[in-house]
Write a protein that holds these residues in place. Structure first.
Motif, mmCIF file in Angstrom:
data_model
loop_
_atom_site.group_PDB
_atom_site.id
_atom_site.type_symbol
_atom_site.label_atom_id
_atom_site.label_comp_id
_atom_site.label_asym_id
_atom_site.label_seq_id
_atom_site.Cartn_x
_atom_site.Cartn_y
_atom_site.Cartn_z
ATOM 1 N N LYS A 101 10.864 3.264 -8.203
ATOM 2 C CA LYS A 101 10.913 2.225 -9.167
ATOM 3 C C LYS A 101 10.149 0.782 -8.676
ATOM 4 O O LYS A 101 10.779 0.408 -7.490
ATOM 5 N N GLY A 110 8.263 -0.765 -14.097
ATOM 6 C CA GLY A 110 8.014 0.444 -14.367
ATOM 7 C C GLY A 110 8.388 1.783 -13.185
ATOM 8 O O GLY A 110 8.763 1.112 -12.004
ATOM 9 N N THR A 111 8.417 2.899 -13.569
ATOM 10 C CA THR A 111 8.459 3.969 -12.531
ATOM 11 C C THR A 111 7.258 4.762 -12.382
ATOM 12 O O THR A 111 6.480 5.052 -13.326
ATOM 13 N N ASP A 113 4.488 7.169 -11.839
ATOM 14 C CA ASP A 113 4.175 8.720 -12.480
ATOM 15 C C ASP A 113 3.800 9.695 -11.373
ATOM 16 O O ASP A 113 3.828 9.224 -10.193
ATOM 17 N N VAL A 118 1.859 3.040 -11.135
ATOM 18 C CA VAL A 118 2.840 1.612 -12.370
ATOM 19 C C VAL A 118 1.781 0.868 -12.668
ATOM 20 O O VAL A 118 1.089 0.146 -11.786
ATOM 21 N N ARG A 119 1.698 0.945 -14.113
ATOM 22 C CA ARG A 119 0.801 -0.304 -14.570
ATOM 23 C C ARG A 119 1.833 -1.208 -15.187
ATOM 24 O O ARG A 119 2.574 -1.240 -15.885
ATOM 25 N N ALA A 120 1.432 -2.455 -14.828
ATOM 26 C CA ALA A 120 2.192 -3.729 -15.061
ATOM 27 C C ALA A 120 1.511 -4.897 -15.851
ATOM 28 O O ALA A 120 0.597 -5.242 -15.192
#
Length: 166
Positions: A101, A110-111, A113, A118-120
């Motif tokens: 996380k 996000g978590t 994959d 994680v895309r932010a």
């Protein structure tokens, strides 16, 4: 492909477009030539799904997918003001840490994959990064300081290294 501001529809310049064909190793990155506002993807296979990423300083990153039509219509993408990045959360052997996380300024971004990604995208550049994964902690070697959680420099791709307790 034409990129505009989501806020007022103004044409944006100096963006970078990355495109990859789903299920393939085929990918490319395009930058509009100086003074030009559009980029054209040539030789994209008809019927293929393209994963697109658009990035620009001062704008939130945009990720989307499109299916290539035989007679494609011009695609207009809208970027919001703000910040965006793609984080790779990795262990000591550079293995992806699925399920980690990622928090930016103490808000869950996000978590990770299966690839540790994680895309932010946020309205403003965050000041700190924190990752929760088992009882692991931030480790040296990435773009996030283990001591402070701060980014070493702004980048569109940020590697976060983690290590288990010693």
């Amino acid at each position: 492909m034409h990129v505009v501001s989501e806020e007022d529809g103004a044409t944006l310049k100096a963006f970078r477009l990355s495109a990859g064909v789903q299920g393939s190793d085929d990918h490319t990155t395009l930058v509009a030539k100086s003074g030009e506002t559009d980029v054209v993807l040539r030789a994209a296979p008809v019927g293929a799904t393209l994963d697109l990423r658009v990035e620009m300083q001062g704008r939130q990153m945009l990720w989307t997918s499109v299916v290539v039509a035989e007679q494609p219509e011009p695609l207009v993408l809208k970027l919001k003001t703000g910040w965006g990045a793609e984080f790779s959360v990795m262990g000591p052997k550079l293995e992806p840490l699925a399920g980690a996380k990622l928090y930016l300024d103490e808000e869950l971004a996000g978590t990770a994959d299966l690839k540790g990604i994680v895309r932010a995208a946020l309205p403003a550049v965050p000041q700190k990064c924190r990752v929760e994964y088992k009882d692991w902690k931030l480790a040296p070697g990435g773009e996030v300081s283990p001591e402070t959680g701060q980014f070493r420099a702004w980048q569109a791709w940020i590697q976060v290294r983690m290590e288990p307790p010693k």
